[in-house]
Design a protein around this motif. Sequence first.
Motif, PDB file in Angstrom:
ATOM      1  N   CYS A   1       0.814  -1.228   0.000  1.00  0.00           N
ATOM      2  CA  CYS A   1       0.000   0.000   0.000  1.00  0.00           C
ATOM      3  C   CYS A   1       0.843   1.270   0.000  1.00  0.00           C
ATOM      4  CB  CYS A   1      -0.916   0.000   1.222  1.00  0.00           C
ATOM      5  SG  CYS A   1      -1.887   1.489   1.383  1.00  0.00           S
ATOM      6  N   ILE A   2       0.484   2.212  -0.871  1.00  0.00           N
ATOM      7  CA  ILE A   2       1.170   3.509  -0.902  1.00  0.00           C
ATOM      8  C   ILE A   2       0.270   4.630  -0.367  1.00  0.00           C
ATOM      9  CG2 ILE A   2       2.813   2.924  -2.729  1.00  0.00           C
ATOM     10  CD1 ILE A   2       0.919   4.272  -4.745  1.00  0.00           C
TER      11      ILE A   2
ATOM     12  N   CYS B   1      -7.137  -0.010  -6.841  1.00  0.00           N
ATOM     13  CA  CYS B   1      -5.860   0.030  -6.113  1.00  0.00           C
ATOM     14  C   CYS B   1      -4.679   0.098  -7.089  1.00  0.00           C
ATOM     15  CB  CYS B   1      -5.710  -1.177  -5.201  1.00  0.00           C
ATOM     16  SG  CYS B   1      -4.107  -1.213  -4.377  1.00  0.00           S
TER      17      CYS B   1
ATOM     18  N   CYS C   1      -2.754   5.883  -1.019  1.00  0.00           N
ATOM     19  CA  CYS C   1      -3.339   6.869  -1.922  1.00  0.00           C
ATOM     20  C   CYS C   1      -4.776   7.198  -1.525  1.00  0.00           C
ATOM     21  CB  CYS C   1      -3.304   6.353  -3.356  1.00  0.00           C
ATOM     22  SG  CYS C   1      -4.459   5.002  -3.651  1.00  0.00           S
ATOM     23  N   GLY C   2      -5.422   6.288  -0.815  1.00  0.00           N
ATOM     24  CA  GLY C   2      -6.800   6.536  -0.384  1.00  0.00           C
ATOM     25  C   GLY C   2      -7.845   6.221  -1.435  1.00  0.00           C
TER      26      GLY C   2
ATOM     27  N   CYS D   1      -8.952   3.382  -2.577  1.00  0.00           N
ATOM     28  CA  CYS D   1      -9.901   2.328  -2.158  1.00  0.00           C
ATOM     29  C   CYS D   1     -10.979   2.929  -1.261  1.00  0.00           C
ATOM     30  CB  CYS D   1      -9.160   1.202  -1.448  1.00  0.00           C
ATOM     31  SG  CYS D   1      -8.172   1.710  -0.025  1.00  0.00           S
TER      32      CYS D   1
HETATM   33  S1  SF4 Z   1      -6.045   1.868  -3.072  1.00  0.00           S
HETATM   34 FE1  SF4 Z   1      -6.040   1.599  -0.847  1.00  0.00          FE
HETATM   35  S2  SF4 Z   1      -4.800  -0.250  -0.541  1.00  0.00           S
HETATM   36 FE2  SF4 Z   1      -4.374   0.440  -2.634  1.00  0.00          FE
HETATM   37  S3  SF4 Z   1      -2.554   1.745  -2.413  1.00  0.00           S
HETATM   38 FE3  SF4 Z   1      -4.346   3.096  -2.291  1.00  0.00          FE
HETATM   39  S4  SF4 Z   1      -4.749   3.261  -0.073  1.00  0.00           S
HETATM   40 FE4  SF4 Z   1      -3.415   1.494  -0.360  1.00  0.00          FE
END
Ligand code: SF4
Lengths: 212, 474
Positions: free
Chosen positions: B314-315, B374, B317-318, B320
């Motif tokens: 996980c990076i 994601c 990014c938010g 999800c």
């Molecule tokens: S989508 Fe969610 S799980 Fe995937 S990198 Fe972004 S914050 Fe992490």
Amino acid sequence: MNEARDHILKRLRTVRREAPDTGAPSPATGADGETLIARFRAALEAVRGEVHRLRDGDWVGWLARELPARGVGNLLAGTGEIGHTLQAHPIPGVTLHRYDRPVEDWKDALFDHIDAGITGCRGAIAATGSLILWPGPEEPRLLSLVPPLHIVLLDAANLHADLATAIRSQGWAQGLPTNALLITGPSKTADIEQTLTWGIHGPRELVVLILG
Amino acid sequence: MNVPGSMTTLRARVREALGKAPVRRNFRAAMDGIRAKRAAALPDATDFAQRRARAAAIRARALARLPELLERLEQRLEANGIQVHWAEDATQANAIVLDLLHRAGARSVIKGKSMVSEETGLNDALGEAGVAVVESDLGEYIVQLAGEPPSHIVAPAIHKNRHEVAALFQAHHPQREATEDIEGLTAEARQVLRRRFAQADAGISGVNFLVAETGTLVLVENEGNGRLSTSAPPLHIAITGIEKVIERLDELPPLLDLLTRSATGQPITTYVNFISGPRRADELDGPREVHLVLLDNGRARIHADPLFADTLRCIRCGSCINHCPVYVQVGGHAYGSVYPGPIGALLEPQRLGLEAGGSLTSACTLCGACGDVCPVAIPLPGLINQLRAEGVEPRPDSPLPDAGRLRHRGEALLWRLWATIYAHPHRYRWLARLLTALRRLAPRRLGAWTRWREAPRPAARDLHRPGARSGVLR
Ligand code: SF4
């Protein structure tokens, strides 16, 4: 806390996993100088950067016209060539300050009284409209950050297609300065109702003068 | 500290959240906007699939060699003059930070955004020790004034509208002229926080990526508060998780690109800040000391678990969260955890244990939206579903804390009975006949199930008989 270090690394070493191949970095798209400049301009203007194309020696004249008109009374420059040139060509109505002493000696003045800061840059990235700055002794970090207006001189020959190309051709992996920056537009936020607002903490305006 | 707690407490929080119509409107509007921006920034599905395969491989490769990369990172950072500290848990991390502040005689701290510091409860720890901390990211500043935790990992104050922010500002900056205008509020925050940047004894920040090859901390932001926090005060302390490391600088561009496009639909943020050392002797500004606190807090345990190690790709990014149909209805605070939404439902039960965090896995409809967006291709829905299973029927050697603790004896018995009956044709047929005969006794209410639906009723004739007659079934 060396004990913590050893514990953590030991826990991490309990498994061995296959490391997958990450594939080759995508090759940069070949494009000529004018195309890169056009891309750079479009990308930066999309985030409210102001871009002007000038002939090499014309930037002092541009500043002399524009700064008083924009209400800039106090201009800050570094100790390098840009500062020297400005010192040699004073702009009526604009006081030139040089960032020539440690910030601790004049922090309040820097935060409260400087209207604009001017810097050079190491180049720019066309795909995203980003400027590459490597602050250092001649152009300290806060010069491009604290004044509400940031003016950047960019050599038209220093444009790169994308970040990967810039990192490669400028040899970043061989050694980075204590601080390196990509700057793409003025400071902004959308933290209240997702509404885009400019100039929250950094400069409210970013002006790029492309030379040559 | 924020812990989701049992199903009962989760349900209570959800009920409370669902009752707040204005907050729900704030979330709905924000999420609609942010989804549209992401969609516009990643318009081509095939291109996205290729890019995320590469990003996922970069992260997976780094995780596969994590101990080696961390050692290389440490070596490079120390060679660059950045001091590295290791913390096994929140208490150790906070103690390290406090010790550094004490040694520098620092009484006031300006903070850039850091979810890891939320994880350790750093602000409370500093407050108790008498250190004044001010959050400088506008969203973080707003929730700090409100005395609330962030409700989103990228946009902390997304649950507040301008009127609520205006009321907060008026209460906290009474000397300033009241305004409800967003530009006015932003200008007010600029003025108030500017003094704090100039006066702070230390800056604390998070980190988005650590580059082992060059010994560099990479920080991504739009406001400039991250740059100010890390370059105006004489001391900079960065805190982050051990999983954030990547091997080479040329692996950064693809990750950076997907991070900002996924998070906010931007091709790049206003500032990308590469910190590779404290101020040198000939430099005129920048911190004289830079420290990095590397936090484990359960990550090494997750790393060792073959089933769930992908969580660490996980990076943050938010994305999800932005695409989660549950989050958009209940908002971030309903989760009661540091990390909300799908990444929270996946990470928190592993970090805190299934007893304290396992209830979050039920806040998921398994719709799959999070897995689709994601940028590092974490199979979120599948993993969340597996976590549910770990709560009731764990692997024999499950390393998850409290694995199997959510097992309900009555429920387990019922399933066993079901399995026994369904595994044998004549038992099954016998049951079908029995249910058909007793169909009038079927209950009309089945708890929450029948709140919006009708209770299922066995048909007058079971399917077996017509099936047998027509020769489809024997
Ligand atoms: S989508 Fe969610 S799980 Fe995937 S990198 Fe972004 S914050 Fe992490």
